[in-house]
Design a protein around this motif. Sequence first.
Motif, PDB file in Angstrom:
ATOM      1  N   MET A   1     -44.331 -81.352  -6.240  1.00  0.00           N
ATOM      2  CA  MET A   1     -43.090 -80.940  -5.117  1.00  0.00           C
ATOM      3  C   MET A   1     -43.302 -80.627  -4.435  1.00  0.00           C
ATOM      4  SD  MET A   1     -40.728 -79.683  -8.133  1.00  0.00           S
ATOM      5  CE  MET A   1     -39.903 -79.115  -7.518  1.00  0.00           C
ATOM      6  N   ILE A   2     -44.206 -80.352  -3.808  1.00  0.00           N
ATOM      7  CA  ILE A   2     -43.636 -80.421  -2.073  1.00  0.00           C
ATOM      8  C   ILE A   2     -44.059 -81.601  -1.264  1.00  0.00           C
ATOM      9  CG2 ILE A   2     -46.221 -80.141  -0.218  1.00  0.00           C
ATOM     10  CD1 ILE A   2     -47.188 -77.548  -2.201  1.00  0.00           C
ATOM     11  N   ALA A   3     -44.896 -82.583  -1.749  1.00  0.00           N
ATOM     12  CA  ALA A   3     -44.525 -84.323  -1.157  1.00  0.00           C
ATOM     13  C   ALA A   3     -43.154 -84.522  -1.483  1.00  0.00           C
ATOM     14  CB  ALA A   3     -44.709 -85.266  -3.020  1.00  0.00           C
ATOM     15  N   ALA A   4     -42.388 -84.021  -2.717  1.00  0.00           N
ATOM     16  CA  ALA A   4     -40.884 -84.180  -3.007  1.00  0.00           C
ATOM     17  C   ALA A   4     -39.614 -83.480  -1.943  1.00  0.00           C
ATOM     18  CB  ALA A   4     -40.278 -83.790  -4.504  1.00  0.00           C
ATOM     19  N   ALA A   5     -40.260 -82.581  -1.663  1.00  0.00           N
ATOM     20  CA  ALA A   5     -39.508 -81.747  -0.587  1.00  0.00           C
ATOM     21  C   ALA A   5     -40.013 -82.544   0.540  1.00  0.00           C
ATOM     22  CB  ALA A   5     -40.314 -80.023  -0.794  1.00  0.00           C
ATOM     23  N   LEU A   6     -41.061 -82.742   1.265  1.00  0.00           N
ATOM     24  CA  LEU A   6     -41.888 -83.537   2.146  1.00  0.00           C
ATOM     25  C   LEU A   6     -40.482 -84.822   2.517  1.00  0.00           C
ATOM     26  CD1 LEU A   6     -44.977 -83.654   2.084  1.00  0.00           C
ATOM     27  CD2 LEU A   6     -43.677 -82.220   4.010  1.00  0.00           C
ATOM     28  N   ALA A   7     -40.266 -85.410   1.495  1.00  0.00           N
ATOM     29  CA  ALA A   7     -39.915 -87.159   1.641  1.00  0.00           C
ATOM     30  C   ALA A   7     -37.939 -86.613   1.306  1.00  0.00           C
ATOM     31  CB  ALA A   7     -39.694 -87.383   0.021  1.00  0.00           C
ATOM     32  N   LEU A   8     -37.360 -85.661   0.974  1.00  0.00           N
ATOM     33  CA  LEU A   8     -36.817 -85.206   1.011  1.00  0.00           C
ATOM     34  C   LEU A   8     -35.926 -84.652   2.601  1.00  0.00           C
ATOM     35  CD1 LEU A   8     -35.348 -83.037  -2.444  1.00  0.00           C
ATOM     36  CD2 LEU A   8     -34.871 -85.594  -1.493  1.00  0.00           C
ATOM     37  N   LEU A   9     -36.836 -84.057   2.963  1.00  0.00           N
ATOM     38  CA  LEU A   9     -36.793 -84.021   4.720  1.00  0.00           C
ATOM     39  C   LEU A   9     -36.948 -84.718   5.194  1.00  0.00           C
ATOM     40  CD1 LEU A   9     -36.795 -81.168   7.254  1.00  0.00           C
ATOM     41  CD2 LEU A   9     -39.332 -81.448   7.095  1.00  0.00           C
ATOM     42  N   SER A  10     -37.392 -85.868   5.071  1.00  0.00           N
ATOM     43  CA  SER A  10     -37.571 -87.337   5.577  1.00  0.00           C
ATOM     44  C   SER A  10     -36.037 -87.898   5.758  1.00  0.00           C
ATOM     45  CB  SER A  10     -38.788 -88.066   5.609  1.00  0.00           C
ATOM     46  OG  SER A  10     -39.200 -89.379   6.360  1.00  0.00           O
ATOM     47  N   ALA A  11     -35.940 -87.562   4.714  1.00  0.00           N
ATOM     48  CA  ALA A  11     -34.627 -88.803   4.309  1.00  0.00           C
ATOM     49  C   ALA A  11     -33.278 -87.306   4.848  1.00  0.00           C
ATOM     50  CB  ALA A  11     -34.105 -88.520   2.664  1.00  0.00           C
ATOM     51  N   PHE A  12     -33.571 -86.705   4.997  1.00  0.00           N
ATOM     52  CA  PHE A  12     -32.759 -85.495   5.186  1.00  0.00           C
ATOM     53  C   PHE A  12     -32.456 -85.413   7.203  1.00  0.00           C
ATOM     54  CE2 PHE A  12     -31.153 -81.505   7.140  1.00  0.00           C
ATOM     55  CZ  PHE A  12     -28.954 -82.001   6.791  1.00  0.00           C
ATOM     56  N   GLY A  13     -33.830 -86.138   7.649  1.00  0.00           N
ATOM     57  CA  GLY A  13     -33.675 -86.324   9.252  1.00  0.00           C
ATOM     58  C   GLY A  13     -33.140 -87.396   9.686  1.00  0.00           C
ATOM     59  N   TYR A  14     -33.346 -88.523   8.572  1.00  0.00           N
ATOM     60  CA  TYR A  14     -33.071 -90.056   8.887  1.00  0.00           C
ATOM     61  C   TYR A  14     -31.834 -89.789   8.559  1.00  0.00           C
ATOM     62  CZ  TYR A  14     -37.775 -92.058   8.785  1.00  0.00           C
ATOM     63  OH  TYR A  14     -39.214 -92.179   8.956  1.00  0.00           O
ATOM     64  N   GLY A  15     -31.392 -89.244   7.506  1.00  0.00           N
ATOM     65  CA  GLY A  15     -29.941 -89.505   7.789  1.00  0.00           C
ATOM     66  C   GLY A  15     -28.719 -88.922   8.872  1.00  0.00           C
ATOM     67  N   ILE A  16     -30.125 -87.517   9.905  1.00  0.00           N
ATOM     68  CA  ILE A  16     -28.518 -87.018  11.102  1.00  0.00           C
ATOM     69  C   ILE A  16     -28.948 -88.162  11.981  1.00  0.00           C
ATOM     70  CG2 ILE A  16     -28.970 -85.523  11.850  1.00  0.00           C
ATOM     71  CD1 ILE A  16     -29.929 -83.160  10.281  1.00  0.00           C
ATOM     72  N   SER A  17     -30.139 -88.713  11.832  1.00  0.00           N
ATOM     73  CA  SER A  17     -30.448 -89.118  13.040  1.00  0.00           C
ATOM     74  C   SER A  17     -30.131 -90.834  13.111  1.00  0.00           C
ATOM     75  CB  SER A  17     -31.720 -89.920  13.044  1.00  0.00           C
ATOM     76  OG  SER A  17     -32.423 -90.643  14.342  1.00  0.00           O
ATOM     77  N   ASP A  18     -29.711 -90.961  11.951  1.00  0.00           N
ATOM     78  CA  ASP A  18     -28.672 -92.358  12.150  1.00  0.00           C
ATOM     79  C   ASP A  18     -27.406 -92.033  12.777  1.00  0.00           C
ATOM     80  OD1 ASP A  18     -30.891 -93.677  10.832  1.00  0.00           O
ATOM     81  OD2 ASP A  18     -29.767 -94.158   8.727  1.00  0.00           O
ATOM     82  N   PHE A  19     -26.709 -91.019  12.040  1.00  0.00           N
ATOM     83  CA  PHE A  19     -25.664 -90.032  12.269  1.00  0.00           C
ATOM     84  C   PHE A  19     -25.614 -90.280  13.689  1.00  0.00           C
ATOM     85  CE2 PHE A  19     -22.652 -87.114  13.258  1.00  0.00           C
ATOM     86  CZ  PHE A  19     -21.006 -87.448  13.358  1.00  0.00           C
ATOM     87  N   VAL A  20     -26.778 -89.741  14.693  1.00  0.00           N
ATOM     88  CA  VAL A  20     -26.585 -89.867  15.817  1.00  0.00           C
ATOM     89  C   VAL A  20     -26.685 -90.384  17.194  1.00  0.00           C
ATOM     90  CG1 VAL A  20     -28.265 -88.025  17.749  1.00  0.00           C
ATOM     91  CG2 VAL A  20     -27.309 -87.126  15.558  1.00  0.00           C
ATOM     92  N   GLY A  21     -27.621 -91.442  16.502  1.00  0.00           N
ATOM     93  CA  GLY A  21     -27.330 -92.850  16.924  1.00  0.00           C
ATOM     94  C   GLY A  21     -26.745 -93.694  16.944  1.00  0.00           C
ATOM     95  N   GLY A  22     -25.345 -93.644  15.681  1.00  0.00           N
ATOM     96  CA  GLY A  22     -24.879 -94.296  15.323  1.00  0.00           C
ATOM     97  C   GLY A  22     -23.263 -93.786  16.568  1.00  0.00           C
ATOM     98  N   ILE A  23     -22.969 -92.807  16.429  1.00  0.00           N
ATOM     99  CA  ILE A  23     -22.219 -92.014  17.461  1.00  0.00           C
ATOM    100  C   ILE A  23     -22.310 -92.811  18.705  1.00  0.00           C
ATOM    101  CG2 ILE A  23     -21.413 -89.700  18.931  1.00  0.00           C
ATOM    102  CD1 ILE A  23     -20.004 -90.043  15.647  1.00  0.00           C
ATOM    103  N   ALA A  24     -24.180 -92.604  19.540  1.00  0.00           N
ATOM    104  CA  ALA A  24     -23.972 -92.993  20.496  1.00  0.00           C
ATOM    105  C   ALA A  24     -23.725 -94.578  20.691  1.00  0.00           C
ATOM    106  CB  ALA A  24     -25.484 -92.568  20.997  1.00  0.00           C
ATOM    107  N   SER A  25     -23.930 -95.578  18.991  1.00  0.00           N
ATOM    108  CA  SER A  25     -23.715 -96.586  19.569  1.00  0.00           C
ATOM    109  C   SER A  25     -22.508 -96.818  19.863  1.00  0.00           C
ATOM    110  CB  SER A  25     -24.540 -97.384  18.299  1.00  0.00           C
ATOM    111  OG  SER A  25     -26.078 -97.098  18.627  1.00  0.00           O
ATOM    112  N   ARG A  26     -21.416 -96.115  19.337  1.00  0.00           N
ATOM    113  CA  ARG A  26     -20.161 -96.659  19.610  1.00  0.00           C
ATOM    114  C   ARG A  26     -19.618 -96.840  21.033  1.00  0.00           C
ATOM    115  NH1 ARG A  26     -16.684 -92.918  15.041  1.00  0.00           N
ATOM    116  NH2 ARG A  26     -18.165 -93.267  13.286  1.00  0.00           N
TER     117      ARG A  26
END
Length: 281
Positions: A1-26
């Motif tokens: 369960m801890i591994a799954a939580a860490l993986a989801l935290l990573s996914a959530f962070g990557y998703g936010i990072s992509d969004f923020v970087g995407g806005i900057a790249s516009r």
Amino acid sequence: MIAAALALLSAFGYGISDFVGGIASRRVPALRVVLVSYPVAMVLLGILAVIVGGDITGPAIFWGAVCGVSQAFGVWWFYAALASGPISVVSPLTAILVAAVPVGVGIAMGERPTLVADIGIGIALLAVYLVSRDADDDDVSPHRFTKKVAVLTVVSGLAFGLNFVLIHQAPAEANLWPLLFARISASLLIVIIALASRNLRLPTGLPLKLALAAGVIDTISNVAMLLALHASLLSLGSVLISLYPAATVGLAMVVLKERVTRWQAVGMVLALAAVAMIAVG
């Protein structure tokens, strides 16, 4: 369960990072955004690596540096594909490869997830495709999926997927050092690519602030990714992390008021189901 939580935290962070970087790249070329976010992540990872400690060994340096090469070329090819081809095709194909490559390698290396986890992996791959679909599939776009775009899409997806495989090989006792070496080699390559493409200029104003934020969030995501991969099977952790498009789409709905298609909504529901099945399995 801890591994799954860490993986989801990573996914959530990557998703936010992509969004923020995407806005900057516009506002400025994407490569100039990465010129800020990657070195920022490198500095932060360096500080964290010193604080956490760990063994700096040959394998830690090697696997980290090679991983950085895959990261740098993955970013370069991915943005080149998005610039020339239809996002609605490039994005889902890349995301599927990001998930499929480590799954295939993990199984080839002898990993045997449970039946429930296997079903969850299949559902997750479908969810990645549905969530990554462009909301305006019916729009007529001048960008076409040419042979060049197809090649760029495939190689970028393979490079990003290979990133999980390579960093998974780094020794666990090295802690965060492989991530630092990865960012060092990736940053050097990005500078070379930017210099060769005449994009060696830093952004200013809002794009600079967004790029800095992307670098900080990317750092958190990378640490969570490494911990998740060390605590779980490569084939399971990588699939959960590759669900990052759900966070990007969610932010687009809330912040940009973008509409979400019926299939993207189905993908989000399937993603939640896949998370539960993989965590249990």
